[in-house]
Design a protein around this motif. Structure first.
Motif, PDB file in Angstrom:
ATOM      1  N   TYR A   1      41.446  45.986  36.706  1.00  0.00           N
ATOM      2  CA  TYR A   1      42.187  47.097  37.297  1.00  0.00           C
ATOM      3  C   TYR A   1      41.508  47.560  38.581  1.00  0.00           C
ATOM      4  O   TYR A   1      40.384  47.173  38.884  1.00  0.00           O
ATOM      5  CB  TYR A   1      42.291  48.264  36.305  1.00  0.00           C
ATOM      6  N   THR A   2      42.211  48.403  39.328  1.00  0.00           N
ATOM      7  CA  THR A   2      41.657  49.025  40.528  1.00  0.00           C
ATOM      8  C   THR A   2      41.174  50.418  40.158  1.00  0.00           C
ATOM      9  O   THR A   2      41.929  51.206  39.585  1.00  0.00           O
ATOM     10  CB  THR A   2      42.726  49.119  41.638  1.00  0.00           C
ATOM     11  N   ASP A   3      39.923  50.715  40.479  1.00  0.00           N
ATOM     12  CA  ASP A   3      39.362  52.028  40.179  1.00  0.00           C
ATOM     13  C   ASP A   3      40.029  53.077  41.066  1.00  0.00           C
ATOM     14  O   ASP A   3      40.078  52.921  42.287  1.00  0.00           O
ATOM     15  CB  ASP A   3      37.853  52.021  40.409  1.00  0.00           C
ATOM     16  N   SER A   4      40.548  54.130  40.454  1.00  0.00           N
ATOM     17  CA  SER A   4      41.284  55.148  41.211  1.00  0.00           C
ATOM     18  C   SER A   4      40.374  55.974  42.125  1.00  0.00           C
ATOM     19  O   SER A   4      40.846  56.559  43.089  1.00  0.00           O
ATOM     20  CB  SER A   4      42.044  56.073  40.258  1.00  0.00           C
ATOM     21  N   GLU A   5      39.073  55.995  41.849  1.00  0.00           N
ATOM     22  CA  GLU A   5      38.162  56.784  42.683  1.00  0.00           C
ATOM     23  C   GLU A   5      37.724  56.048  43.941  1.00  0.00           C
ATOM     24  O   GLU A   5      37.747  56.602  45.028  1.00  0.00           O
ATOM     25  CB  GLU A   5      36.923  57.194  41.881  1.00  0.00           C
ATOM     26  N   ASP A   6      37.299  54.784  43.792  1.00  0.00           N
ATOM     27  CA  ASP A   6      36.752  54.085  44.960  1.00  0.00           C
ATOM     28  C   ASP A   6      37.583  52.887  45.425  1.00  0.00           C
ATOM     29  O   ASP A   6      37.246  52.246  46.411  1.00  0.00           O
ATOM     30  CB  ASP A   6      35.306  53.652  44.709  1.00  0.00           C
ATOM     31  N   GLY A   7      38.665  52.561  44.710  1.00  0.00           N
ATOM     32  CA  GLY A   7      39.542  51.463  45.121  1.00  0.00           C
ATOM     33  C   GLY A   7      38.993  50.075  44.844  1.00  0.00           C
ATOM     34  O   GLY A   7      39.602  49.078  45.222  1.00  0.00           O
ATOM     35  N   ALA A   8      37.850  49.986  44.169  1.00  0.00           N
ATOM     36  CA  ALA A   8      37.244  48.685  43.866  1.00  0.00           C
ATOM     37  C   ALA A   8      37.950  48.033  42.676  1.00  0.00           C
ATOM     38  O   ALA A   8      38.512  48.712  41.823  1.00  0.00           O
ATOM     39  CB  ALA A   8      35.760  48.854  43.552  1.00  0.00           C
ATOM     40  N   THR A   9      37.904  46.719  42.637  1.00  0.00           N
ATOM     41  CA  THR A   9      38.446  45.978  41.506  1.00  0.00           C
ATOM     42  C   THR A   9      37.376  45.919  40.423  1.00  0.00           C
ATOM     43  O   THR A   9      36.248  45.500  40.678  1.00  0.00           O
ATOM     44  CB  THR A   9      38.842  44.553  41.930  1.00  0.00           C
ATOM     45  N   ASN A  10      37.720  46.361  39.219  1.00  0.00           N
ATOM     46  CA  ASN A  10      36.782  46.397  38.099  1.00  0.00           C
ATOM     47  C   ASN A  10      37.334  45.587  36.935  1.00  0.00           C
ATOM     48  O   ASN A  10      38.549  45.409  36.809  1.00  0.00           O
ATOM     49  CB  ASN A  10      36.547  47.830  37.624  1.00  0.00           C
ATOM     50  N   ILE A  11      36.429  45.136  36.078  1.00  0.00           N
ATOM     51  CA  ILE A  11      36.816  44.430  34.858  1.00  0.00           C
ATOM     52  C   ILE A  11      36.166  45.142  33.683  1.00  0.00           C
ATOM     53  O   ILE A  11      34.945  45.284  33.629  1.00  0.00           O
ATOM     54  CB  ILE A  11      36.377  42.955  34.883  1.00  0.00           C
TER      55      ILE A  11
ATOM     56  N   MET B   1      43.598  53.240  38.321  1.00  0.00           N
ATOM     57  CA  MET B   1      43.413  54.030  37.100  1.00  0.00           C
ATOM     58  C   MET B   1      41.935  54.268  36.875  1.00  0.00           C
ATOM     59  O   MET B   1      41.095  53.647  37.516  1.00  0.00           O
ATOM     60  CB  MET B   1      44.041  53.321  35.895  1.00  0.00           C
ATOM     61  N   ASP B   2      41.628  55.161  35.930  1.00  0.00           N
ATOM     62  CA  ASP B   2      40.232  55.381  35.571  1.00  0.00           C
ATOM     63  C   ASP B   2      39.886  54.485  34.385  1.00  0.00           C
ATOM     64  O   ASP B   2      40.749  53.820  33.813  1.00  0.00           O
ATOM     65  CB  ASP B   2      39.947  56.860  35.282  1.00  0.00           C
ATOM     66  N   VAL B   3      38.621  54.464  34.021  1.00  0.00           N
ATOM     67  CA  VAL B   3      38.147  53.552  32.984  1.00  0.00           C
ATOM     68  C   VAL B   3      38.787  53.858  31.625  1.00  0.00           C
ATOM     69  O   VAL B   3      39.063  52.945  30.840  1.00  0.00           O
ATOM     70  CB  VAL B   3      36.599  53.550  32.909  1.00  0.00           C
ATOM     71  N   GLU B   4      39.061  55.115  31.341  1.00  0.00           N
ATOM     72  CA  GLU B   4      39.666  55.469  30.050  1.00  0.00           C
ATOM     73  C   GLU B   4      41.093  54.936  29.948  1.00  0.00           C
ATOM     74  O   GLU B   4      41.509  54.427  28.904  1.00  0.00           O
ATOM     75  CB  GLU B   4      39.630  56.991  29.847  1.00  0.00           C
ATOM     76  N   GLU B   5      41.853  55.025  31.034  1.00  0.00           N
ATOM     77  CA  GLU B   5      43.211  54.475  31.028  1.00  0.00           C
ATOM     78  C   GLU B   5      43.163  52.949  30.916  1.00  0.00           C
ATOM     79  O   GLU B   5      43.978  52.339  30.221  1.00  0.00           O
ATOM     80  CB  GLU B   5      43.969  54.893  32.292  1.00  0.00           C
ATOM     81  N   ALA B   6      42.188  52.327  31.566  1.00  0.00           N
ATOM     82  CA  ALA B   6      42.029  50.873  31.475  1.00  0.00           C
ATOM     83  C   ALA B   6      41.708  50.463  30.037  1.00  0.00           C
ATOM     84  O   ALA B   6      42.222  49.465  29.532  1.00  0.00           O
ATOM     85  CB  ALA B   6      40.935  50.396  32.424  1.00  0.00           C
TER      86      ALA B   6
ATOM     87  N   GLY C   1      31.033  45.094  19.889  1.00  0.00           N
ATOM     88  CA  GLY C   1      32.184  45.971  19.707  1.00  0.00           C
ATOM     89  C   GLY C   1      32.300  47.046  20.770  1.00  0.00           C
ATOM     90  O   GLY C   1      33.353  47.661  20.921  1.00  0.00           O
ATOM     91  N   ASN C   2      31.234  47.305  21.506  1.00  0.00           N
ATOM     92  CA  ASN C   2      31.285  48.279  22.592  1.00  0.00           C
ATOM     93  C   ASN C   2      31.959  47.656  23.805  1.00  0.00           C
ATOM     94  O   ASN C   2      32.335  46.483  23.783  1.00  0.00           O
ATOM     95  CB  ASN C   2      29.867  48.746  22.951  1.00  0.00           C
ATOM     96  N   LEU C   3      32.092  48.436  24.864  1.00  0.00           N
ATOM     97  CA  LEU C   3      32.742  47.949  26.072  1.00  0.00           C
ATOM     98  C   LEU C   3      31.728  47.780  27.191  1.00  0.00           C
ATOM     99  O   LEU C   3      30.736  48.511  27.263  1.00  0.00           O
ATOM    100  CB  LEU C   3      33.836  48.925  26.519  1.00  0.00           C
ATOM    101  N   GLY C   4      31.989  46.825  28.061  1.00  0.00           N
ATOM    102  CA  GLY C   4      31.195  46.619  29.262  1.00  0.00           C
ATOM    103  C   GLY C   4      32.099  46.776  30.465  1.00  0.00           C
ATOM    104  O   GLY C   4      33.318  46.587  30.374  1.00  0.00           O
ATOM    105  N   LEU C   5      31.526  47.128  31.603  1.00  0.00           N
ATOM    106  CA  LEU C   5      32.298  47.324  32.826  1.00  0.00           C
ATOM    107  C   LEU C   5      31.637  46.550  33.951  1.00  0.00           C
ATOM    108  O   LEU C   5      30.450  46.727  34.222  1.00  0.00           O
ATOM    109  CB  LEU C   5      32.368  48.815  33.182  1.00  0.00           C
ATOM    110  N   ILE C   6      32.402  45.680  34.590  1.00  0.00           N
ATOM    111  CA  ILE C   6      31.927  44.952  35.764  1.00  0.00           C
ATOM    112  C   ILE C   6      32.565  45.614  36.971  1.00  0.00           C
ATOM    113  O   ILE C   6      33.793  45.675  37.075  1.00  0.00           O
ATOM    114  CB  ILE C   6      32.313  43.459  35.701  1.00  0.00           C
ATOM    115  N   GLU C   7      31.710  46.133  37.856  1.00  0.00           N
ATOM    116  CA  GLU C   7      32.190  46.806  39.053  1.00  0.00           C
ATOM    117  C   GLU C   7      31.925  45.917  40.257  1.00  0.00           C
ATOM    118  O   GLU C   7      30.780  45.554  40.522  1.00  0.00           O
ATOM    119  CB  GLU C   7      31.473  48.146  39.242  1.00  0.00           C
ATOM    120  N   ALA C   8      32.982  45.562  40.987  1.00  0.00           N
ATOM    121  CA  ALA C   8      32.830  44.728  42.179  1.00  0.00           C
ATOM    122  C   ALA C   8      32.288  45.574  43.322  1.00  0.00           C
ATOM    123  O   ALA C   8      32.642  46.735  43.469  1.00  0.00           O
ATOM    124  CB  ALA C   8      34.170  44.115  42.557  1.00  0.00           C
ATOM    125  N   LYS C   9      31.429  44.990  44.106  1.00  0.00           N
ATOM    126  CA  LYS C   9      30.853  45.703  45.265  1.00  0.00           C
ATOM    127  C   LYS C   9      31.585  45.317  46.520  1.00  0.00           C
ATOM    128  O   LYS C   9      32.031  44.262  46.719  1.00  0.00           O
ATOM    129  CB  LYS C   9      29.375  45.351  45.423  1.00  0.00           C
TER     130      LYS C   9
END
Length: 182
Positions: A157-167, A138-143, A174-182
């Motif tokens: 979730y798994t990023d639909s663009e690059d297949g990486a596991t993201n948190i 999925m994309d970040v908005e769906e997550a 109150g804002n959101l953060g995104l951890i992208e696995a390399k």
């Protein structure tokens, strides 16, 4: 030697602020080996209600030191953050020594020329629940939507663009953060 990276958000980092930050953070050099290169990332923010936030991050080989403070007085926050970093160094020296006696000698991270603070034994933490999840692309908005529907503060979730596991996670502000696995 400490290499400083000082950044301001909604504030111009003046020479006076830069000098103050550098003079305060320089006092932690005594905890490191003389030839060790230390990167100190400092982020200064000013909010609309005139409060300020000071964040300091110092990545090392085996630990990352990080402290922040929010107050009406930026210079006071700088002082408090440096004190927090100093306490972390003293405590981490003892923890690293206890946890990694053979693996990571503390001399590789901190100099041995200072007295470490004694800390209480680290309580034994147990995994009390295991949950299996199927990661859907999925994309970040769906997550974000899924996270809110579940009422959680994070979502993996798994990023639909690059297949990486993201948190995706909710930050204290109150804002959101995104951890992208390399």
């Amino acid at each position: 030697m400490i290499k400083f990276s000082i950044r301001g958000e909604n504030i111009e980092v003046t020479e006076a602020i830069r000098d103050y930050v550098e003079s305060k953070l320089t006092k932690i050099e005594k905890y490191f080996a003389k030839d060790q290169e230390i990167d100190a990332r400092v982020n200064l923010k000013v909010y609309r209600e005139r409060s300020s936030k000071v964040e300091v991050t110092i990545p090392l080989d085996s630990v990352t030191l990080r402290a922040e403070d929010v107050s009406q007085d930026m210079y006071g926050s700088i002082d408090l953050v440096v004190d927090k970093i100093e306490r972390q160094i003293r405590k981490n020296k003892t923890k690293i020594a206890k946890k990694h006696r053979e693996k990571v000698p503390t001399g590789q991270v901190f100099t041995t020329e200072f007295e470490a603070e004694e800390v209480d034994e680290i309580p034994e933490v147990q995994v009390v629940r295991t949950k299996n999840v199927t990661l859907k692309p999925m994309d970040v908005e769906e997550a974000r939507l899924q996270m809110e529907l579940l009422g959680h503060d994070f979502f993996i979730y798994t990023d639909s663009e690059d297949g990486a596991t993201n948190i995706l996670y909710r930050r204290e502000d109150g804002n959101l953060g995104l951890i992208e696995a390399k």
